[in-house]
Design an enzyme around this catalytic site. Structure first.
Site, mmCIF file in Angstrom:
data_model
loop_
_atom_site.group_PDB
_atom_site.id
_atom_site.type_symbol
_atom_site.label_atom_id
_atom_site.label_comp_id
_atom_site.label_asym_id
_atom_site.label_seq_id
_atom_site.Cartn_x
_atom_site.Cartn_y
_atom_site.Cartn_z
ATOM 1 N N ASN A 173 0.819 -1.211 0.000
ATOM 2 C CA ASN A 173 0.000 0.000 0.000
ATOM 3 C C ASN A 173 0.855 1.264 0.000
ATOM 4 O OD1 ASN A 173 -2.285 -1.573 -0.039
ATOM 5 N ND2 ASN A 173 -2.652 -1.450 2.168
ATOM 6 N N ASP A 177 -9.613 -5.425 -5.917
ATOM 7 C CA ASP A 177 -10.355 -6.503 -5.267
ATOM 8 C C ASP A 177 -11.858 -6.321 -5.390
ATOM 9 O OD1 ASP A 177 -8.234 -7.993 -4.300
ATOM 10 O OD2 ASP A 177 -8.007 -6.717 -2.541
ATOM 11 N N ASP A 199 -7.285 -4.881 6.518
ATOM 12 C CA ASP A 199 -6.589 -5.884 5.715
ATOM 13 C C ASP A 199 -6.173 -7.109 6.518
ATOM 14 O OD1 ASP A 199 -6.851 -4.507 3.377
ATOM 15 O OD2 ASP A 199 -4.851 -3.629 3.397
ATOM 16 N N MET A 253 -15.854 -1.965 7.086
ATOM 17 C CA MET A 253 -15.605 -1.147 5.904
ATOM 18 C C MET A 253 -16.095 -1.761 4.596
ATOM 19 S SD MET A 253 -11.921 0.636 6.581
ATOM 20 C CE MET A 253 -11.622 1.637 8.039
#
Length: 436
Positions: free
Chosen positions: A23, A121, A319, A341
């Site tokens: 990220n 994703d 994550d 989320m």
């Protein structure tokens, strides 16, 4: 389509080094467009998403040298802006959600940007509103052109402004910070994301000549400058890999040392795994997970069942919820996993149930895991990886299971984890890549 063939039930042992943070890499590499000077980036992970972004920059005519496999020297002194409006860019960037972060640097330096429909994703709706609203507040015009399928952003000059983000989006914050770094005047961003990735980006921009204060908080002040220069930057170890290896060690009863984990940047991640009863020993900048027969989930002081949920930094990263969920399968006790989320990220639990896990999927956001306490092992099955993090969670489940598992669609895992099969074999795992 390639697959992993895994024969589980083996205890692993040894040292493993986490890759560079995926990220962070996507943000840092996008930022090279802010300067015509050379930018050297090290500890770049060799994974699909990052390599795709580097390819995009190359096709934009950014000069790229690669003196080592984990090092790139970028120079964006002759960027082909029109490429960003091409069918080739739309097709390639549509596979990579991170390509949206090219928009901030392009607006800052070239006064226009193009955003195709984002890829990435399939974990639920991931809107771009935060990015676009931020750009509009800075003075950019935003229009969708149906004839070419692009969102068009244009500006004569970005202007600093006070803004309150509707959500502390990491990529949204990064994009707005990059745009504001060369705006006219001062920009204040309240409710900004403050993850280590953002801190790293801001520190890099400051070395390039930006004037950003409030780093590490949710209130950033950015005094715009006319020019940014070159710099060198080293990407942090990937905290998601660190958490994945902690979960892997616990599930497989392994003795694993995670080397150079950048412990100071992990926040509450070690403590969340300790709440599952896992022994997490910090040794300098290494993390040692000893072999452990039973790990017992903590309960609240009033006796209530533990809930682990995601929350913006310094809360627990979403994550790692897939990893925590799979690790809890062999724990003693129960835990509620609440994925706030993304509404599709828990749907992989049906595969874990097929393997013998005791999991109740309450709704798209919540699942209760009832620990097996090692009274029975998971059984190997054939399954498919739906996204990067679920794919790694399924791999952990397969490594702990009896018999053979086949994990299909491993391209999803390769997007986020470099050479994962090779690195696991070095720990003693029985895993091989099968060409499909």
């Amino acid at each position: 389509m390639n697959a992993f063939e895994v024969r589980g039930g083996k205890k692993l042992k040894g040292d493993i080094v986490p890759q560079g943070a995926k990220n962070e890499a996507l943000q840092i590499i996008s930022a090279v467009l802010l300067t015509p000077e050379k930018v050297t980036i090290t500890n770049i992970p060799d994974i699909v998403d990052v390599n795709l972004l580097i390819e995009l920059l190359g096709e934009m005519n950014v000069k790229i040298e690669r003196p080592q496999s984990d090092t790139c020297i970028f120079q964006a002194d002759d960027v082909d802006i029109d490429y960003l409006h091409s069918e080739r860019f739309k097709k390639k960037s549509g596979r990579l959600r991170g390509s949206v972060m090219l928009a901030g640097p392009m607006l800052a330096r070239y006064k226009k940007a193009f955003i195709p429909k984002p890829g990435g994703d399939k974990i639920g709706r991931r809107r771009l509103d935060t990015h676009v609203i931020g750009f509009e507040k800075l003075g950019a015009a935003f229009n969708y052109h149906a004839e070419d399928g692009f969102f068009h952003l244009t500006t004569s000059k970005l202007q600093g402004v006070n803004m309150l983000l509707d959500e502390p989006s990491v990529t949204g914050t990064a994009n707005i910070v990059m745009a504001a770094s060369m705006a006219n005047g001062t920009t204040t961003i309240y409710n900004a994301a403050c993850e280590p990735y953002i801190q790293q980006l801001c520190a890099m921009l400051n070395r390039m000549g930006a004037k950003i204060s409030g780093i590490g908080s949710n209130l950033l002040n950015i005094e715009g400058v006319d020019y940014l220069g070159g710099t060198a930057h080293r990407i942090l170890p990937d905290m998601i890999e660190v958490g994945s290896f902690i979960g892997l060690a616990a599930m497989t009863q392994s003795d694993i040392r995670i080397k150079n984990a950048s412990v100071d940047h992990l926040g509450i991640i070690p403590d969340k795994f300790r709440q599952l009863g896992i022994t997490v020993n910090i040794d300098g900048d290494d993390i040692h997970i000893p072999e452990q027969e039973i790990y017992e989930v903590s309960r609240y002081f009033d006796g209530g069942v533990l809930t682990i949920y995601d929350h913006p930094w310094p809360g627990f990263t979403p994550d790692l919820l897939s990893i925590v969920l799979v690790t809890a399968i062999q724990a003693k006790g129960s835990v509620l996993i609440h994925q706030k989320m993304f509404e599709s990220r828990l749907f992989f639990v049906d595969k874990l149930i097929d393997m013998g896990a005791q999991i109740i999927l309450c709704d798209p956001h919540r699942a209760v895991v009832i620990g097996l306490e090692r009274e029975q092992k998971l059984r190997g099955i054939t399954m498919s990886s739906p996204d990067i993090r679920a794919g790694q969670a399924l791999l952990i489940a397969a490594l702990s299971a009896e018999g053979k598992s086949i994990i299909q669609n491993i391209e999803q895992i390769d997007r986020g984890y470099q050479y994962i099969d090779e690195r696991l074999r070095n720990l003693g795992a029985d895993i091989k890549r099968v060409e499909g």
